[in-house]
Scaffold this motif. Structure first.
Motif, PDB file in Angstrom:
ATOM      1  N   ILE A   1      -2.971  -8.278 -11.001  1.00  0.00           N
ATOM      2  CA  ILE A   1      -2.420  -7.115 -10.772  1.00  0.00           C
ATOM      3  C   ILE A   1      -1.333  -7.008 -11.933  1.00  0.00           C
TER       4      ILE A   1
ATOM      5  N   ASP B   1       2.770  -2.162 -12.829  1.00  0.00           N
ATOM      6  CA  ASP B   1       2.665  -1.039 -12.195  1.00  0.00           C
ATOM      7  C   ASP B   1       1.565  -1.204 -11.065  1.00  0.00           C
ATOM      8  N   GLY B   2       0.859  -2.365 -10.781  1.00  0.00           N
ATOM      9  CA  GLY B   2      -0.048  -2.352  -9.692  1.00  0.00           C
ATOM     10  C   GLY B   2      -1.428  -1.965  -9.964  1.00  0.00           C
TER      11      GLY B   2
ATOM     12  N   VAL C   1       5.719  -7.659  -7.418  1.00  0.00           N
ATOM     13  CA  VAL C   1       4.588  -7.097  -7.387  1.00  0.00           C
ATOM     14  C   VAL C   1       3.495  -7.364  -6.206  1.00  0.00           C
TER      15      VAL C   1
ATOM     16  N   HIS D   1       4.894  -5.598  -2.897  1.00  0.00           N
ATOM     17  CA  HIS D   1       4.391  -4.450  -2.982  1.00  0.00           C
ATOM     18  C   HIS D   1       3.020  -4.341  -2.422  1.00  0.00           C
ATOM     19  N   ALA D   2       2.128  -5.103  -3.247  1.00  0.00           N
ATOM     20  CA  ALA D   2       0.639  -5.082  -2.979  1.00  0.00           C
ATOM     21  C   ALA D   2       0.319  -5.227  -1.671  1.00  0.00           C
TER      22      ALA D   2
ATOM     23  N   PHE E   1       0.541   2.777  -6.648  1.00  0.00           N
ATOM     24  CA  PHE E   1       0.432   1.437  -6.954  1.00  0.00           C
ATOM     25  C   PHE E   1      -1.013   1.101  -6.492  1.00  0.00           C
TER      26      PHE E   1
ATOM     27  N   ALA F   1      -2.843  -1.623  -6.618  1.00  0.00           N
ATOM     28  CA  ALA F   1      -3.214  -2.811  -5.721  1.00  0.00           C
ATOM     29  C   ALA F   1      -3.501  -2.676  -4.532  1.00  0.00           C
ATOM     30  N   THR F   2      -2.419  -1.574  -3.868  1.00  0.00           N
ATOM     31  CA  THR F   2      -2.181  -1.637  -2.407  1.00  0.00           C
ATOM     32  C   THR F   2      -3.631  -0.977  -1.658  1.00  0.00           C
TER      33      THR F   2
END
Length: 279
Positions: free
Chosen positions: A157, A160-161, A237, A240-241, A250, A252-253
């Motif tokens: 990841i 910035d995702g 990171v 957030h993911a 983002f 990865a979410t």
């Protein structure tokens, strides 16, 4: 500033109620080993069943490859029915591959550190070692569809995702972002700075400004997705993911929607980004 409560989730609770399952490991080396052995064991299972194996692979993380090569040679594991499809590659300003001899080349890395080190009798044909091609951009998506999708997409990841070089696109709706195909992209400053620090000792002005990348469509079509995170800046990171709102802002979410995604979190990445989640 918008509070991000998930930044205050302590190491001991990380993964609990995460919208992407996480496995907390003690070190980056454990992350590499986990990924390498999952590659090896999947190939063994498929070989025994007379089935092909299709992987989407990154060059970052990279530490799994020496372990993988050693295990393949030690176990005399045939890769003849494997398809290794790499996620991305840097391009020059003219939209052609950077030189395979460049220290930045993902093609060069895979050749030197993986294919050249595997016993030749075990290695798959060259046509089964694939990179997205700026001359024939649709080829890799069509090939993956023909193969029935990847068995596992491995990756990391970005700051910035980003997954592969699918970087944030705040203006795109979620459904459209998820359908993005393989394409040539302009790299964000965040990606160039992050990679320039790790790959070129801070010579950011020497980093390529373009790349070709698999799109989210082919990545999300994989049967499994396994991501490894282990860097200091992965502390925020990974939280957030796993806990953030699903959004192309983002990328990865978006893996929160996948039926079998997992993040391997190693060492420092599990620690708190800072002492509390409000700044």
């Amino acid at each position: 500033m918008i509070p991000r409560e998930y930044y205050s989730i302590p190491k001991d609770n990380l993964g609990t109620d995460s919208k992407i399952p996480m496995e907390i490991l003690s070190s980056s080396e454990e992350v590499y080993s986990k990924m390498a052995l999952e590659m090896v064991e999947t190939i063994e299972e498929h070989n025994e069943a007379g089935e092909k194996t299709v992987f989407i692979l990154p060059v970052g993380p990279m530490g799994q490859y020496p372990i993988f090569v050693e295990e393949v040679n030690k176990r005399n594991l045939s890769l003849k029915d494997c398809w290794f499809i790499n996620m991305d590659e840097y391009l020059g300003d003219n939209n052609t591959y950077i030189s395979i001899d460049s220290p930045l080349s993902f093609r060069g890395f895979m050749q030197r550190e993986v294919y050249d080190k595997i016993d030749n009798d075990l290695l798959m044909p060259e046509k089964q070692r694939i990179f997205p091609d700026p001359v024939n951009i649709e080829h890799v998506d069509l090939l993956l569809k023909e193969l029935g999708g990847a068995d596992i997409c491995f990756g990391g990841i970005g700051l910035d995702g980003h997954i592969a070089f699918n970087e944030p696109s705040p203006k795109l709706k979620l459904k459209k972002y998820m359908a993005l195909p393989t394409r040539i992209v302009e790299l964000s400053l965040e990606s160039r700075v992050t990679n320039g620090l790790s790959d070129l000792g801070g010579a950011i002005d020497m980093m390529p400004k373009k790349a070709i990348t698999l799109g989210m469509k082919s990545i999300l079509a994989s049967k499994k997705i396994r991501l490894g995170v282990f860097r200091d800046w992965h502390k925020a990171v990974v939280r957030h993911a796993g806990y953030g709102e699903m959004s192309p802002e983002f990328p990865a979410t978006i893996l929160q929607k996948h039926m079998d995604a997992k993040i391997y979190v190693g060492g420092v990445a599990a620690e708190l980004p800072y002492e509390d989640g409000t700044v």
